[in-house]
Scaffold this motif. Structure first.
Motif, PDB file in Angstrom:
ATOM      1  N   ARG A  57      32.203 -40.130  65.947  1.00  0.00           N
ATOM      2  CA  ARG A  57      32.575 -41.088  67.005  1.00  0.00           C
ATOM      3  C   ARG A  57      33.472 -40.444  68.066  1.00  0.00           C
ATOM      4  N   TYR A  58      33.910 -39.215  67.804  1.00  0.00           N
ATOM      5  CA  TYR A  58      34.816 -38.541  68.722  1.00  0.00           C
ATOM      6  C   TYR A  58      34.153 -37.326  69.371  1.00  0.00           C
ATOM      7  N   SER A  59      34.703 -36.910  70.485  1.00  0.00           N
ATOM      8  CA  SER A  59      34.295 -35.654  71.113  1.00  0.00           C
ATOM      9  C   SER A  59      35.283 -34.565  70.700  1.00  0.00           C
ATOM     10  N   LEU A  60      34.755 -33.456  70.230  1.00  0.00           N
ATOM     11  CA  LEU A  60      35.598 -32.373  69.721  1.00  0.00           C
ATOM     12  C   LEU A  60      35.413 -31.101  70.546  1.00  0.00           C
ATOM     13  N   GLY A  61      36.475 -30.332  70.633  1.00  0.00           N
ATOM     14  CA  GLY A  61      36.409 -29.031  71.277  1.00  0.00           C
ATOM     15  C   GLY A  61      36.359 -27.933  70.226  1.00  0.00           C
ATOM     16  N   VAL A  62      35.460 -26.979  70.412  1.00  0.00           N
ATOM     17  CA  VAL A  62      35.358 -25.819  69.532  1.00  0.00           C
ATOM     18  C   VAL A  62      35.377 -24.576  70.408  1.00  0.00           C
ATOM     19  N   VAL A  63      35.581 -23.415  69.771  1.00  0.00           N
ATOM     20  CA  VAL A  63      35.573 -22.148  70.499  1.00  0.00           C
ATOM     21  C   VAL A  63      34.231 -21.467  70.288  1.00  0.00           C
ATOM     22  N   ASP A  64      33.639 -21.010  71.360  1.00  0.00           N
ATOM     23  CA  ASP A  64      32.328 -20.378  71.320  1.00  0.00           C
ATOM     24  C   ASP A  64      32.326 -19.184  70.374  1.00  0.00           C
ATOM     25  N   GLY A  65      31.397 -19.196  69.423  1.00  0.00           N
ATOM     26  CA  GLY A  65      31.258 -18.089  68.488  1.00  0.00           C
ATOM     27  C   GLY A  65      32.046 -18.224  67.204  1.00  0.00           C
ATOM     28  N   TYR A  66      32.994 -19.166  67.160  1.00  0.00           N
ATOM     29  CA  TYR A  66      33.784 -19.353  65.944  1.00  0.00           C
ATOM     30  C   TYR A  66      32.973 -20.132  64.915  1.00  0.00           C
ATOM     31  N   ILE A  67      33.108 -19.748  63.663  1.00  0.00           N
ATOM     32  CA  ILE A  67      32.589 -20.538  62.555  1.00  0.00           C
ATOM     33  C   ILE A  67      33.651 -21.574  62.199  1.00  0.00           C
ATOM     34  N   ASN A  68      33.245 -22.823  62.010  1.00  0.00           N
ATOM     35  CA  ASN A  68      34.186 -23.877  61.644  1.00  0.00           C
ATOM     36  C   ASN A  68      33.981 -24.207  60.160  1.00  0.00           C
ATOM     37  N   THR A  69      33.454 -25.367  59.847  1.00  0.00           N
ATOM     38  CA  THR A  69      32.991 -25.627  58.486  1.00  0.00           C
ATOM     39  C   THR A  69      31.480 -25.794  58.549  1.00  0.00           C
ATOM     40  N   GLU A  70      30.807 -25.529  57.452  1.00  0.00           N
ATOM     41  CA  GLU A  70      29.352 -25.595  57.451  1.00  0.00           C
ATOM     42  C   GLU A  70      28.872 -26.986  57.856  1.00  0.00           C
ATOM     43  N   GLN A  71      29.504 -28.013  57.306  1.00  0.00           N
ATOM     44  CA  GLN A  71      29.069 -29.388  57.610  1.00  0.00           C
ATOM     45  C   GLN A  71      29.285 -29.718  59.077  1.00  0.00           C
ATOM     46  N   LEU A  72      30.446 -29.374  59.609  1.00  0.00           N
ATOM     47  CA  LEU A  72      30.728 -29.670  61.010  1.00  0.00           C
ATOM     48  C   LEU A  72      29.806 -28.883  61.931  1.00  0.00           C
ATOM     49  N   ASP A  73      29.596 -27.613  61.636  1.00  0.00           N
ATOM     50  CA  ASP A  73      28.715 -26.795  62.474  1.00  0.00           C
ATOM     51  C   ASP A  73      27.280 -27.295  62.436  1.00  0.00           C
ATOM     52  N   ASN A  74      26.847 -27.776  61.278  1.00  0.00           N
ATOM     53  CA  ASN A  74      25.492 -28.334  61.181  1.00  0.00           C
ATOM     54  C   ASN A  74      25.362 -29.598  62.023  1.00  0.00           C
ATOM     55  N   MET A  75      26.404 -30.427  62.022  1.00  0.00           N
ATOM     56  CA  MET A  75      26.366 -31.655  62.820  1.00  0.00           C
ATOM     57  C   MET A  75      26.364 -31.335  64.310  1.00  0.00           C
ATOM     58  N   ILE A  76      27.098 -30.299  64.694  1.00  0.00           N
ATOM     59  CA  ILE A  76      27.087 -29.886  66.096  1.00  0.00           C
ATOM     60  C   ILE A  76      25.709 -29.368  66.471  1.00  0.00           C
ATOM     61  N   SER A  77      25.099 -28.602  65.575  1.00  0.00           N
ATOM     62  CA  SER A  77      23.776 -28.026  65.850  1.00  0.00           C
ATOM     63  C   SER A  77      22.695 -29.092  65.988  1.00  0.00           C
ATOM     64  N   ASP A  78      22.766 -30.131  65.132  1.00  0.00           N
ATOM     65  CA  ASP A  78      21.711 -31.148  65.192  1.00  0.00           C
ATOM     66  C   ASP A  78      22.008 -32.262  66.198  1.00  0.00           C
ATOM     67  N   GLY A  79      23.150 -32.169  66.855  1.00  0.00           N
ATOM     68  CA  GLY A  79      23.467 -33.120  67.914  1.00  0.00           C
ATOM     69  C   GLY A  79      24.176 -34.379  67.476  1.00  0.00           C
ATOM     70  N   SER A  80      24.420 -34.530  66.181  1.00  0.00           N
ATOM     71  CA  SER A  80      25.090 -35.753  65.724  1.00  0.00           C
ATOM     72  C   SER A  80      26.593 -35.730  66.019  1.00  0.00           C
ATOM     73  N   GLN A  81      27.142 -34.526  66.209  1.00  0.00           N
ATOM     74  CA  GLN A  81      28.554 -34.394  66.555  1.00  0.00           C
ATOM     75  C   GLN A  81      28.674 -33.915  68.000  1.00  0.00           C
ATOM     76  N   LYS A  82      29.303 -34.732  68.836  1.00  0.00           N
ATOM     77  CA  LYS A  82      29.535 -34.332  70.219  1.00  0.00           C
ATOM     78  C   LYS A  82      30.622 -33.271  70.258  1.00  0.00           C
ATOM     79  N   ALA A  83      30.301 -32.121  70.850  1.00  0.00           N
ATOM     80  CA  ALA A  83      31.255 -31.028  70.898  1.00  0.00           C
ATOM     81  C   ALA A  83      31.108 -30.259  72.194  1.00  0.00           C
ATOM     82  N   GLU A  84      32.232 -29.785  72.694  1.00  0.00           N
ATOM     83  CA  GLU A  84      32.257 -28.944  73.881  1.00  0.00           C
ATOM     84  C   GLU A  84      32.812 -27.580  73.486  1.00  0.00           C
ATOM     85  N   SER A  85      32.159 -26.524  73.953  1.00  0.00           N
ATOM     86  CA  SER A  85      32.534 -25.164  73.588  1.00  0.00           C
ATOM     87  C   SER A  85      33.261 -24.478  74.737  1.00  0.00           C
ATOM     88  N   VAL A  86      34.355 -23.808  74.409  1.00  0.00           N
ATOM     89  CA  VAL A  86      35.116 -23.037  75.392  1.00  0.00           C
ATOM     90  C   VAL A  86      35.355 -21.639  74.831  1.00  0.00           C
TER      91      VAL A  86
END
Length: 237
Positions: free
Chosen positions: A112-141
């Motif tokens: 339900r939230y928009s999250l900021g991540v750093v380009d190229g960083y590994i986060n957690t597998e679950q969070l990264d999978n959600m970002i990849s499939d579009g279910s997690q809104k994320a902006e990369s810097v």
């Protein structure tokens, strides 16, 4: 193993990620201090070159650069790299605006939230999978400080960051104005172990085994405390 094909100096790439690593940090950062101490136990030295993260990873595996790997990194599934024993721990969390806390119990609640991540960083597998499939809104810097600034002005709801990095950044002049607006969320995403990622090559195998033997001879937690107390007492007291 025949050591004659291996240099006495381990060459790695790294990034500006204080307090763990940084060209201008005392002793080049806590992780580098720890790895250097472990290698010294084995009679070897460490040489580190610093680059933006994606370039550090790319250069580490490029043939002809004489690098044997990169660090600090979270462990992940790969055939390209061989991971050392742990060189430290990274408390991975979320930074929120003090006026707009992130309310969540399961990682999916963050959708339900928009999250900021750093380009190229590994986060957690679950969070990264959600970002990849579009279910997690994320902006990369390209840096953590950019994400903190975006949370401070409510351009995003939260930022994924190591909480020790967060503490360090808040004590820097460029981030002083952010302190009144930002806080760490009460719930951690994960405690992640940090490693050296060695190239999957004969030289990489040699250096991984050598470093692992050195790590057995040091107390990593004690070395980290020694480092922060010597250089960053006010940050991590």
């Amino acid at each position: 193993m025949d050591n004659s094909v291996n240099a006495k100096t381990l060459a790695l790439t790294s990034l500006e990620w204080p307090p763990f690593s940084g060209e201008s940090l005392p002793e080049q950062g806590a992780s580098i201090f720890i790895v250097r101490e472990a290698l010294a136990k084995m009679g070897h030295e460490l040489e580190v070159d610093f680059y933006p993260w994606n370039r550090a990873v790319r250069l580490a595996k490029k043939k002809g650069n004489n690098y044997h790997g990169y660090f600090p990194e979270y462990e992940y599934d790969t055939q390209e790299y061989l991971f050392s024993e742990a060189i430290g721990i990274s408390p991975l969390g979320l930074i929120e605006h003090k006026d707009k806390p992130l309310l969540w119990q399961q990682v999916q609640d963050l959708n339900r939230y928009s999250l900021g991540v750093v380009d190229g960083y590994i986060n957690t597998e679950q969070l990264d999978n959600m970002i990849s499939d579009g279910s997690q809104k994320a902006e990369s810097v390209t840096s953590d400080i950019q994400n903190l600034r975006k949370v401070a002005v409510k351009r995003i709801d939260g930022a994924v960051i190591d909480l020790l990095v967060f503490k360090y950044l808040l004590h820097q002049t460029r981030a002083v104005k952010l302190k009144s607006n930002l806080k760490a969320n009460d719930k951690l995403l994960a405690n992640k172990w940090l490693f050296v990622a060695f190239n999957n090559s004969p030289e990489g195998i040699f250096w991984r085994e050598t470093l692992n033997q050195g790590l057995e001879r040091v107390d990593i937690e004690s070395l980290f405390k020694q480092y922060t107390q010597r250089h960053f007492t006010q940050v991590f007291d």
